[in-house]
Design a protein around this motif. Structure first.
Motif, PDB file in Angstrom:
ATOM      1  N   VAL A   1      31.945  56.953  40.361  1.00  0.00           N
ATOM      2  CA  VAL A   1      32.244  56.104  41.509  1.00  0.00           C
ATOM      3  C   VAL A   1      32.702  54.732  41.040  1.00  0.00           C
ATOM      4  CG1 VAL A   1      31.274  54.969  43.546  1.00  0.00           C
ATOM      5  CG2 VAL A   1      30.698  57.347  43.057  1.00  0.00           C
ATOM      6  N   LEU A   2      32.000  54.157  40.048  1.00  0.00           N
ATOM      7  CA  LEU A   2      32.400  52.838  39.537  1.00  0.00           C
ATOM      8  C   LEU A   2      33.793  52.896  38.919  1.00  0.00           C
ATOM      9  CD1 LEU A   2      29.167  51.378  37.881  1.00  0.00           C
ATOM     10  CD2 LEU A   2      30.024  51.091  40.208  1.00  0.00           C
ATOM     11  N   THR A   3      34.087  53.987  38.214  1.00  0.00           N
ATOM     12  CA  THR A   3      35.424  54.141  37.628  1.00  0.00           C
ATOM     13  C   THR A   3      36.493  54.182  38.717  1.00  0.00           C
ATOM     14  OG1 THR A   3      34.531  55.350  35.730  1.00  0.00           O
ATOM     15  CG2 THR A   3      36.872  55.614  36.188  1.00  0.00           C
ATOM     16  N   ALA A   4      36.221  54.946  39.765  1.00  0.00           N
ATOM     17  CA  ALA A   4      37.180  55.026  40.867  1.00  0.00           C
ATOM     18  C   ALA A   4      37.329  53.669  41.565  1.00  0.00           C
ATOM     19  CB  ALA A   4      36.745  56.100  41.864  1.00  0.00           C
ATOM     20  N   GLN A   5      36.221  52.946  41.697  1.00  0.00           N
ATOM     21  CA  GLN A   5      36.297  51.606  42.295  1.00  0.00           C
ATOM     22  C   GLN A   5      37.108  50.665  41.421  1.00  0.00           C
ATOM     23  OE1 GLN A   5      32.217  50.450  42.876  1.00  0.00           O
ATOM     24  NE2 GLN A   5      32.037  51.495  44.852  1.00  0.00           N
ATOM     25  N   ASP A   6      36.897  50.717  40.111  1.00  0.00           N
ATOM     26  CA  ASP A   6      37.671  49.872  39.193  1.00  0.00           C
ATOM     27  C   ASP A   6      39.150  50.212  39.258  1.00  0.00           C
ATOM     28  OD1 ASP A   6      35.347  48.643  38.443  1.00  0.00           O
ATOM     29  OD2 ASP A   6      35.099  49.787  36.586  1.00  0.00           O
ATOM     30  N   ASN A   7      39.461  51.499  39.324  1.00  0.00           N
ATOM     31  CA  ASN A   7      40.864  51.904  39.417  1.00  0.00           C
ATOM     32  C   ASN A   7      41.500  51.375  40.703  1.00  0.00           C
ATOM     33  OD1 ASN A   7      40.689  53.255  36.991  1.00  0.00           O
ATOM     34  ND2 ASN A   7      40.346  55.264  37.927  1.00  0.00           N
ATOM     35  N   LEU A   8      40.758  51.467  41.807  1.00  0.00           N
ATOM     36  CA  LEU A   8      41.299  50.982  43.068  1.00  0.00           C
ATOM     37  C   LEU A   8      41.458  49.461  43.047  1.00  0.00           C
ATOM     38  CD1 LEU A   8      42.181  51.431  45.974  1.00  0.00           C
ATOM     39  CD2 LEU A   8      39.766  51.368  46.661  1.00  0.00           C
ATOM     40  N   THR A   9      40.456  48.769  42.524  1.00  0.00           N
ATOM     41  CA  THR A   9      40.540  47.307  42.446  1.00  0.00           C
ATOM     42  C   THR A   9      41.701  46.871  41.575  1.00  0.00           C
ATOM     43  OG1 THR A   9      38.142  47.120  42.742  1.00  0.00           O
ATOM     44  CG2 THR A   9      39.279  45.226  41.817  1.00  0.00           C
ATOM     45  N   SER A  10      41.855  47.531  40.435  1.00  0.00           N
ATOM     46  CA  SER A  10      42.962  47.191  39.538  1.00  0.00           C
ATOM     47  C   SER A  10      44.307  47.491  40.179  1.00  0.00           C
ATOM     48  CB  SER A  10      42.815  47.963  38.225  1.00  0.00           C
ATOM     49  OG  SER A  10      43.893  47.702  37.359  1.00  0.00           O
ATOM     50  N   THR A  11      44.382  48.627  40.873  1.00  0.00           N
ATOM     51  CA  THR A  11      45.647  48.991  41.537  1.00  0.00           C
ATOM     52  C   THR A  11      45.978  48.005  42.645  1.00  0.00           C
ATOM     53  OG1 THR A  11      45.227  51.325  41.037  1.00  0.00           O
ATOM     54  CG2 THR A  11      46.856  50.841  42.743  1.00  0.00           C
ATOM     55  N   GLN A  12      44.992  47.591  43.396  1.00  0.00           N
ATOM     56  CA  GLN A  12      45.237  46.626  44.471  1.00  0.00           C
ATOM     57  C   GLN A  12      45.622  45.260  43.911  1.00  0.00           C
ATOM     58  OE1 GLN A  12      41.539  46.932  46.633  1.00  0.00           O
ATOM     59  NE2 GLN A  12      42.340  48.489  48.039  1.00  0.00           N
ATOM     60  N   ALA A  13      44.997  44.856  42.797  1.00  0.00           N
ATOM     61  CA  ALA A  13      45.396  43.597  42.163  1.00  0.00           C
ATOM     62  C   ALA A  13      46.821  43.684  41.641  1.00  0.00           C
ATOM     63  CB  ALA A  13      44.429  43.268  41.025  1.00  0.00           C
ATOM     64  N   GLN A  14      47.161  44.843  41.078  1.00  0.00           N
ATOM     65  CA  GLN A  14      48.536  45.039  40.610  1.00  0.00           C
ATOM     66  C   GLN A  14      49.512  45.041  41.781  1.00  0.00           C
ATOM     67  OE1 GLN A  14      49.004  48.522  38.198  1.00  0.00           O
ATOM     68  NE2 GLN A  14      51.168  48.157  37.780  1.00  0.00           N
TER      69      GLN A  14
ATOM     70  N   LEU B   1      50.647  46.538  31.823  1.00  0.00           N
ATOM     71  CA  LEU B   1      49.881  46.708  30.591  1.00  0.00           C
ATOM     72  C   LEU B   1      48.483  46.105  30.729  1.00  0.00           C
ATOM     73  CD1 LEU B   1      49.715  47.565  27.633  1.00  0.00           C
ATOM     74  CD2 LEU B   1      50.733  45.346  27.017  1.00  0.00           C
ATOM     75  N   LEU B   2      48.406  44.923  31.341  1.00  0.00           N
ATOM     76  CA  LEU B   2      47.107  44.273  31.495  1.00  0.00           C
ATOM     77  C   LEU B   2      46.177  45.105  32.369  1.00  0.00           C
ATOM     78  CD1 LEU B   2      45.119  41.948  31.232  1.00  0.00           C
ATOM     79  CD2 LEU B   2      46.296  40.822  33.153  1.00  0.00           C
ATOM     80  N   TYR B   3      46.662  45.551  33.512  1.00  0.00           N
ATOM     81  CA  TYR B   3      45.807  46.316  34.414  1.00  0.00           C
ATOM     82  C   TYR B   3      45.429  47.674  33.826  1.00  0.00           C
ATOM     83  CZ  TYR B   3      46.956  42.769  37.872  1.00  0.00           C
ATOM     84  OH  TYR B   3      47.097  41.579  38.535  1.00  0.00           O
ATOM     85  N   SER B   4      46.336  48.271  33.094  1.00  0.00           N
ATOM     86  CA  SER B   4      46.031  49.535  32.431  1.00  0.00           C
ATOM     87  C   SER B   4      44.959  49.341  31.353  1.00  0.00           C
ATOM     88  CB  SER B   4      47.306  50.118  31.813  1.00  0.00           C
ATOM     89  OG  SER B   4      47.026  51.295  31.088  1.00  0.00           O
ATOM     90  N   THR B   5      45.057  48.237  30.626  1.00  0.00           N
ATOM     91  CA  THR B   5      44.054  47.939  29.602  1.00  0.00           C
ATOM     92  C   THR B   5      42.688  47.706  30.224  1.00  0.00           C
ATOM     93  OG1 THR B   5      45.770  46.951  28.195  1.00  0.00           O
ATOM     94  CG2 THR B   5      43.485  46.396  27.695  1.00  0.00           C
ATOM     95  N   GLN B   6      42.654  46.994  31.331  1.00  0.00           N
ATOM     96  CA  GLN B   6      41.373  46.732  31.990  1.00  0.00           C
ATOM     97  C   GLN B   6      40.739  48.019  32.500  1.00  0.00           C
ATOM     98  OE1 GLN B   6      42.629  43.838  34.909  1.00  0.00           O
ATOM     99  NE2 GLN B   6      42.104  42.093  33.580  1.00  0.00           N
ATOM    100  N   LYS B   7      41.548  48.922  33.056  1.00  0.00           N
ATOM    101  CA  LYS B   7      41.009  50.202  33.503  1.00  0.00           C
ATOM    102  C   LYS B   7      40.494  51.026  32.327  1.00  0.00           C
ATOM    103  CE  LYS B   7      44.628  51.536  35.903  1.00  0.00           C
ATOM    104  NZ  LYS B   7      45.492  52.343  36.793  1.00  0.00           N
ATOM    105  N   ASP B   8      41.237  51.042  31.239  1.00  0.00           N
ATOM    106  CA  ASP B   8      40.800  51.787  30.059  1.00  0.00           C
ATOM    107  C   ASP B   8      39.516  51.196  29.484  1.00  0.00           C
ATOM    108  OD1 ASP B   8      43.001  53.418  30.323  1.00  0.00           O
ATOM    109  OD2 ASP B   8      44.198  52.386  28.800  1.00  0.00           O
ATOM    110  N   LEU B   9      39.386  49.881  29.537  1.00  0.00           N
ATOM    111  CA  LEU B   9      38.191  49.232  29.004  1.00  0.00           C
ATOM    112  C   LEU B   9      36.949  49.616  29.811  1.00  0.00           C
ATOM    113  CD1 LEU B   9      36.707  47.273  27.179  1.00  0.00           C
ATOM    114  CD2 LEU B   9      37.490  45.389  28.651  1.00  0.00           C
ATOM    115  N   SER B  10      37.047  49.555  31.137  1.00  0.00           N
ATOM    116  CA  SER B  10      35.896  49.920  31.953  1.00  0.00           C
ATOM    117  C   SER B  10      35.547  51.399  31.784  1.00  0.00           C
ATOM    118  CB  SER B  10      36.166  49.604  33.431  1.00  0.00           C
ATOM    119  OG  SER B  10      37.253  50.374  33.912  1.00  0.00           O
ATOM    120  N   LYS B  11      36.567  52.239  31.700  1.00  0.00           N
ATOM    121  CA  LYS B  11      36.318  53.677  31.498  1.00  0.00           C
ATOM    122  C   LYS B  11      35.663  53.930  30.142  1.00  0.00           C
ATOM    123  CE  LYS B  11      36.937  58.018  32.837  1.00  0.00           C
ATOM    124  NZ  LYS B  11      36.466  58.759  31.652  1.00  0.00           N
TER     125      LYS B  11
END
Length: 447
Positions: free
Chosen positions: A155-168, A404-414
């Motif tokens: 759930v946290l991973t999905a939330q991070d992905n959504l947050t990152s996508t919305q920020a992007q 690249l930044l948002y992808s890196t942040q998602k990979d880091l949390s995952k």
């Protein structure tokens, strides 16, 4: 005038408590009470704990009582009924008589096995079967811990992905607006606008996918906890994950081969299979029982009768159509199967421990590398934005830097979530995972 104000303050306090995000331990406690799979394992344990009582029953005395209560109504017919007698010059038919008899009988009997090798082996098997049930339940409890943690972090991973996508999406929207303004004033070409529009359309599609994925992950957690989960506490920013202790893989593998609950269960199943061979061979052996009985019979026609008996009965099997020999051969084959199952279970536990250990150690290195990459990506994005403003960078450079930044942040949390999960799986494979191991993980969350 003060009562409404007090009521508002109390209501606000309750709303604040209700709005507080649930942490991992709270979610685990909900799963303990509501998870259907764990409840099924608990019921299986309760059933398995009756095995010893059932196995011991064959060695204990068997006492029973039985009785009959019969009433006989009949008519006595003389043997010479068809012959007429002459009495005083008159014909006389033979005389009949009624027969009425009431019989009441009851018997109390006792049978105590003195020697029965098959029953003794069944009793030993019952103790092993109960131990299997306990080991299976312990494995189910460990599985619940890992399932809850995995669903929580999914759930946290999905939330991070959504947050990152919305920020992007926000950043891409701003970049698209900037490209349109620059095109209108003639400082940029239509190509920049098209690139920004394509990036915006892509991130909108990704946002829909992220929303759907988050809903699926929350549903998966709901299946475990039994109700729709509320807000979950996320990981704190910049958390440090402890490495495995000991820091070498061999002790973990050794523990997995000896203490893993699946391995323990397979070892017990092998011992049960060995006892099954002895139990079947016991069908070739004689049996010896102590028997005692007391009987009381009461008949209206003959009176009462009491009878008591005690002694020893024995049975020697001679021939059973080769059934016992066939059963012994079958149990020997099943013992060989159980031995191979044990070896396969040990290898699987060893492999799981190695994979979890390597996943955790490589995950720690990956987290460290992605943390450095995040810093570099932020610097790259800032540089590209500045270059775009002064005209030395084009729009696509900024868009790529943002992506690249948002992808890196998602990979880091995952990577952080996966590393934590590998730590729990490592302890589970080694057979040492307990509820207390959730406390260090829970401490990493922002409460």
């Amino acid at each position: 005038m003060q009562r409404p104000l007090i009521a508002v303050l109390i209501a606000s306090a309750f709303l604040t408590l209700n709005a507080q995000a649930a942490d991992l331990i709270q979610v685990y406690q909900q799963a303990l009470a509501n998870d259907a799979t764990y409840a099924s394992a608990r019921s299986s344990l309760a059933a398995g704990q009756e095995r010893i009582t059932q196995g011991r029953a064959g060695l204990l005395p068997n006492i029973s009582a039985s009785g009959t209560n019969l009433r006989n109504n009949g008519e006595f017919i003389p043997f010479n009924e068809g012959v007429l007698d002459v009495v005083n010059g008159q014909l006389v038919l033979p005389k009949r008589s009624d027969v009425d008899n009431h019989t009441n009988t009851y018997t109390v009997s006792l049978s105590q096995p003195l020697f029965n090798w098959s029953l003794w082996q069944s009793y030993q098997q019952s103790k092993l079967a109960q131990a299997v049930a306990e080991a299976t339940f312990a494995q189910a409890r460990q599985d619940l811990i890992t399932r809850v943690a995995q669903a929580y972090f999914d759930v946290l991973t999905a939330q991070d992905n959504l947050t990152s996508t919305q920020a992007q999406k926000v950043a891409t929207t701003e970049q698209l607006a900037s490209a349109k303004r620059n095109f209108e004033v003639g400082t940029q070409t239509i190509t920049d606008t098209h690139e920004a529009q394509a990036a915006y359309d892509l991130v909108v599609a990704q946002e829909f996918a992220a929303i759907n994925d988050l809903d699926n992950k929350r549903t998966a957690l709901q299946v475990i906890v039994g109700k729709a989960p509320g807000e979950l506490a996320p990981l704190r920013t910049g958390v440090t994950i402890d490495p495995p202790s000991p820091a070498v893989v061999d002790p973990w593998v050794g523990s997995a081969e000896d203490q893993n609950f699946a391995v323990i269960s397979a070892q017990l199943q092998l011992e049960i299979a060995k006892r099954e061979i002895a139990r079947n061979r016991g069908n070739h052996m004689p049996t010896l029982n102590l028997t005692a009985a007391a009987q009381h019979t009461n008949q209206t026609a003959y009176g009462a009768n009491n009878n008591k008996a005690i002694g020893v009965t024995w049975t020697v099997p001679i021939f059973s159509g080769f059934a016992v020999t066939s059963q012994v051969r079958e149990s020997i084959a099943l013992e060989d199967k159980a031995r191979n199952d044990l070896e396969a279970t040990k290898r699987n536990a060893s492999q799981t421990a190695r994979q979890a250990f390597l996943g955790m150690t490589s995950g720690l290195a990956q987290v460290k590398a992605l943390e450095a990459a995040e810093v570099s990506s932020k610097s790259s994005l800032d540089s590209n934005k500045l270059g775009y403003q002064v005209g030395v960078r084009i729009n696509i450079d900024v868009l790529n830097a943002q992506k690249l930044l948002y992808s890196t942040q998602k990979d880091l949390s995952k990577a952080r979530y996966d590393t934590i999960m590998n730590g729990l799986r490592l302890k589970s494979a080694a057979g040492t995972l307990k509820e207390e191991d959730l406390a260090p993980v829970n401490a990493l969350l922002a409460h």
